[in-house]
Scaffold this motif. Sequence first.
Motif, PDB file in Angstrom:
ATOM      1  N   GLY A   1       0.832  -1.200   0.000  1.00 29.18           N
ATOM      2  CA  GLY A   1       0.000   0.000   0.000  1.00 29.18           C
ATOM      3  C   GLY A   1       0.863   1.245   0.000  1.00 29.18           C
ATOM      4  N   THR A   2       0.265   2.345  -0.437  1.00 25.98           N
ATOM      5  CA  THR A   2       0.970   3.624  -0.443  1.00 25.98           C
ATOM      6  C   THR A   2      -0.045   4.745  -0.286  1.00 25.98           C
ATOM      7  OG1 THR A   2       2.495   5.024  -1.698  1.00 25.98           O
ATOM      8  CG2 THR A   2       0.860   3.821  -2.968  1.00 25.98           C
ATOM      9  N   SER A   3       0.394   5.853   0.300  1.00 30.54           N
ATOM     10  CA  SER A   3      -0.491   7.012   0.412  1.00 30.54           C
ATOM     11  C   SER A   3       0.328   8.287   0.276  1.00 30.54           C
ATOM     12  CB  SER A   3      -1.260   7.017   1.737  1.00 30.54           C
ATOM     13  OG  SER A   3      -0.412   7.334   2.819  1.00 30.54           O
ATOM     14  N   THR A   4      -0.327   9.313  -0.251  1.00 26.25           N
ATOM     15  CA  THR A   4       0.307  10.604  -0.517  1.00 26.25           C
ATOM     16  C   THR A   4      -0.572  11.698   0.066  1.00 26.25           C
ATOM     17  OG1 THR A   4       1.237   9.754  -2.579  1.00 26.25           O
ATOM     18  CG2 THR A   4       1.121  12.151  -2.349  1.00 26.25           C
ATOM     19  N   THR A   5       0.026  12.644   0.790  1.00 27.91           N
ATOM     20  CA  THR A   5      -0.722  13.773   1.335  1.00 27.91           C
ATOM     21  C   THR A   5       0.070  15.061   1.140  1.00 27.91           C
ATOM     22  OG1 THR A   5       0.230  13.480   3.546  1.00 27.91           O
ATOM     23  CG2 THR A   5      -1.881  12.390   3.123  1.00 27.91           C
ATOM     24  N   LEU A   6      -0.627  16.172   1.301  1.00 26.75           N
ATOM     25  CA  LEU A   6       0.007  17.484   1.351  1.00 26.75           C
ATOM     26  C   LEU A   6      -0.738  18.331   2.374  1.00 26.75           C
ATOM     27  CD1 LEU A   6      -2.074  19.589  -0.254  1.00 26.75           C
ATOM     28  CD2 LEU A   6      -1.003  18.623  -2.271  1.00 26.75           C
ATOM     29  N   ARG A   7      -0.160  19.479   2.708  1.00 29.43           N
ATOM     30  CA  ARG A   7      -0.831  20.446   3.578  1.00 29.43           C
ATOM     31  C   ARG A   7      -1.301  21.624   2.741  1.00 29.43           C
ATOM     32  NH1 ARG A   7       2.479  21.409   9.143  1.00 29.43           N
ATOM     33  NH2 ARG A   7       0.602  22.637   9.558  1.00 29.43           N
ATOM     34  N   ILE A   8      -2.459  22.158   3.108  1.00 31.66           N
ATOM     35  CA  ILE A   8      -3.035  23.262   2.352  1.00 31.66           C
ATOM     36  C   ILE A   8      -3.956  24.053   3.272  1.00 31.66           C
ATOM     37  CG2 ILE A   8      -5.115  22.102   1.480  1.00 31.66           C
ATOM     38  CD1 ILE A   8      -4.179  23.265  -1.347  1.00 31.66           C
ATOM     39  N   SER A   9      -4.305  25.252   2.878  1.00 29.56           N
ATOM     40  CA  SER A   9      -5.187  26.050   3.721  1.00 29.56           C
ATOM     41  C   SER A   9      -6.590  25.462   3.727  1.00 29.56           C
ATOM     42  CB  SER A   9      -5.247  27.497   3.227  1.00 29.56           C
ATOM     43  OG  SER A   9      -5.997  27.587   2.028  1.00 29.56           O
ATOM     44  N   ARG A  10      -7.305  25.692   4.814  1.00 31.34           N
ATOM     45  CA  ARG A  10      -8.680  25.211   4.918  1.00 31.34           C
ATOM     46  C   ARG A  10      -9.555  25.859   3.846  1.00 31.34           C
ATOM     47  NH1 ARG A  10     -11.168  22.941   9.677  1.00 31.34           N
ATOM     48  NH2 ARG A  10     -13.439  22.806   9.421  1.00 31.34           N
ATOM     49  N   GLU A  11      -9.304  27.130   3.580  1.00 30.33           N
ATOM     50  CA  GLU A  11     -10.101  27.850   2.582  1.00 30.33           C
ATOM     51  C   GLU A  11     -10.014  27.171   1.219  1.00 30.33           C
ATOM     52  OE1 GLU A  11     -10.485  32.351   0.657  1.00 30.33           O
ATOM     53  OE2 GLU A  11      -8.789  31.837   1.945  1.00 30.33           O
ATOM     54  N   LEU A  12      -8.804  26.824   0.788  1.00 24.39           N
ATOM     55  CA  LEU A  12      -8.641  26.168  -0.502  1.00 24.39           C
ATOM     56  C   LEU A  12      -9.188  24.746  -0.486  1.00 24.39           C
ATOM     57  CD1 LEU A  12      -5.062  27.362  -1.532  1.00 24.39           C
ATOM     58  CD2 LEU A  12      -7.250  28.069  -2.521  1.00 24.39           C
ATOM     59  N   ALA A  13      -8.977  24.038   0.625  1.00 21.33           N
ATOM     60  CA  ALA A  13      -9.419  22.649   0.703  1.00 21.33           C
ATOM     61  C   ALA A  13     -10.931  22.513   0.610  1.00 21.33           C
ATOM     62  CB  ALA A  13      -8.923  22.016   1.999  1.00 21.33           C
ATOM     63  N   LEU A  14     -11.663  23.486   1.159  1.00 17.87           N
ATOM     64  CA  LEU A  14     -13.122  23.382   1.208  1.00 17.87           C
ATOM     65  C   LEU A  14     -13.811  24.100   0.060  1.00 17.87           C
ATOM     66  CD1 LEU A  14     -13.836  23.652   5.041  1.00 17.87           C
ATOM     67  CD2 LEU A  14     -13.303  21.644   3.638  1.00 17.87           C
ATOM     68  N   ALA A  15     -13.062  24.823  -0.760  1.00 16.34           N
ATOM     69  CA  ALA A  15     -13.643  25.474  -1.938  1.00 16.34           C
ATOM     70  C   ALA A  15     -13.752  24.457  -3.074  1.00 16.34           C
ATOM     71  CB  ALA A  15     -12.763  26.645  -2.363  1.00 16.34           C
ATOM     72  N   PRO A  16     -14.638  24.697  -4.044  1.00 17.22           N
ATOM     73  CA  PRO A  16     -14.691  23.796  -5.208  1.00 17.22           C
ATOM     74  C   PRO A  16     -13.303  23.689  -5.859  1.00 17.22           C
ATOM     75  CG  PRO A  16     -16.560  25.299  -5.222  1.00 17.22           C
ATOM     76  CD  PRO A  16     -15.645  25.775  -4.136  1.00 17.22           C
ATOM     77  N   HIS A  17     -12.890  22.475  -6.194  1.00 15.05           N
ATOM     78  CA  HIS A  17     -11.577  22.286  -6.791  1.00 15.05           C
ATOM     79  C   HIS A  17     -11.524  20.983  -7.554  1.00 15.05           C
ATOM     80  CE1 HIS A  17     -11.212  20.316  -2.768  1.00 15.05           C
ATOM     81  NE2 HIS A  17     -10.545  19.403  -3.459  1.00 15.05           N
ATOM     82  N   THR A  18     -10.481  20.832  -8.341  1.00 13.04           N
ATOM     83  CA  THR A  18     -10.200  19.573  -9.010  1.00 13.04           C
ATOM     84  C   THR A  18      -8.964  18.943  -8.372  1.00 13.04           C
ATOM     85  OG1 THR A  18      -8.707  20.569 -10.646  1.00 13.04           O
ATOM     86  CG2 THR A  18     -11.074  20.496 -11.196  1.00 13.04           C
ATOM     87  N   TRP A  19      -8.788  17.648  -8.631  1.00 10.97           N
ATOM     88  CA  TRP A  19      -7.601  16.961  -8.092  1.00 10.97           C
ATOM     89  C   TRP A  19      -6.335  17.588  -8.659  1.00 10.97           C
ATOM     90  CZ3 TRP A  19      -3.511  14.339 -10.264  1.00 10.97           C
ATOM     91  CH2 TRP A  19      -2.724  13.581  -9.372  1.00 10.97           C
ATOM     92  N   SER A  20      -6.325  17.848  -9.947  1.00 15.77           N
ATOM     93  CA  SER A  20      -5.131  18.420 -10.565  1.00 15.77           C
ATOM     94  C   SER A  20      -4.829  19.802 -10.016  1.00 15.77           C
ATOM     95  CB  SER A  20      -5.321  18.490 -12.090  1.00 15.77           C
ATOM     96  OG  SER A  20      -4.159  18.995 -12.718  1.00 15.77           O
ATOM     97  N   GLY A  21      -5.860  20.623  -9.837  1.00 10.89           N
ATOM     98  CA  GLY A  21      -5.642  21.971  -9.361  1.00 10.89           C
ATOM     99  C   GLY A  21      -5.103  22.024  -7.949  1.00 10.89           C
ATOM    100  N   ILE A  22      -5.641  21.189  -7.063  1.00 12.74           N
ATOM    101  CA  ILE A  22      -5.257  21.285  -5.653  1.00 12.74           C
ATOM    102  C   ILE A  22      -3.945  20.564  -5.361  1.00 12.74           C
ATOM    103  CG2 ILE A  22      -6.377  19.239  -4.660  1.00 12.74           C
ATOM    104  CD1 ILE A  22      -7.534  21.336  -2.535  1.00 12.74           C
TER     105      ILE A  22
END
Length: 209
Positions: free
Chosen positions: A67-88
């Motif tokens: 198994g493998t997993s990938t994460t990043l940190r980002i602001s709450r504002e960006l995380a909860l706004a409409p977004h695409t996987w590529s964009g975020i």
Amino acid sequence: MPDLPAVSPIVRPRAVEDIPAIQDLMRRVYPPPHGPEAVWGAGNLRRHLERFPEGQMVAEAGAGLIGTSTTLRISRELALAPHTWSGITGAGSLATHDPAGEVLYGVNIAVDPAWQGRGVGRLLYEARLALGRRLGCRAFVAGARIPGYHRHAATLTPEAYLEAVVAGRMFDPTLSKQVQVGFRVLGLLRDYAPDHETLGHAALILLEL
């Protein structure tokens, strides 16, 4: 069902030496009709380790990577706004990683098909949530796949499908399990990422830390 090692899986930080095994794993997890872009490139995997090493994990059993997993940190504002996987995610490069971001964002998780349903995904999630708490993040957010949607797309909008899954009237192989462990579904992310099972859509999910 294939014979599996009689050892308990463990989760550990990803290392550069794991890259070939991660690529082999992702080929097993994402066979055709998934395209080759579903498999991380070696250069991209190295960039993940450079940008946010503690956010990259693998699960192994014995000598095998399962198994493998990938994460990043980002602001709450960006995380909860409409977004695409590529964009975020910066097209999967983690160029959008913010070391001060208050949200730990789930970019990808993959479990060897032979080990699916055996708790490996749960171990990876528990490790990621523990990491988020250790770093002082306030929430874990992700765009959750809804792989069962293609079976109902002729009769249900993706929003109606999400509502039925959250209410327990329908079972989705991914989202139902995330709801069961405490994730809240905040809404639909339309055209999140190309995917023949989800028709491109995902559920925006959140777990407060």
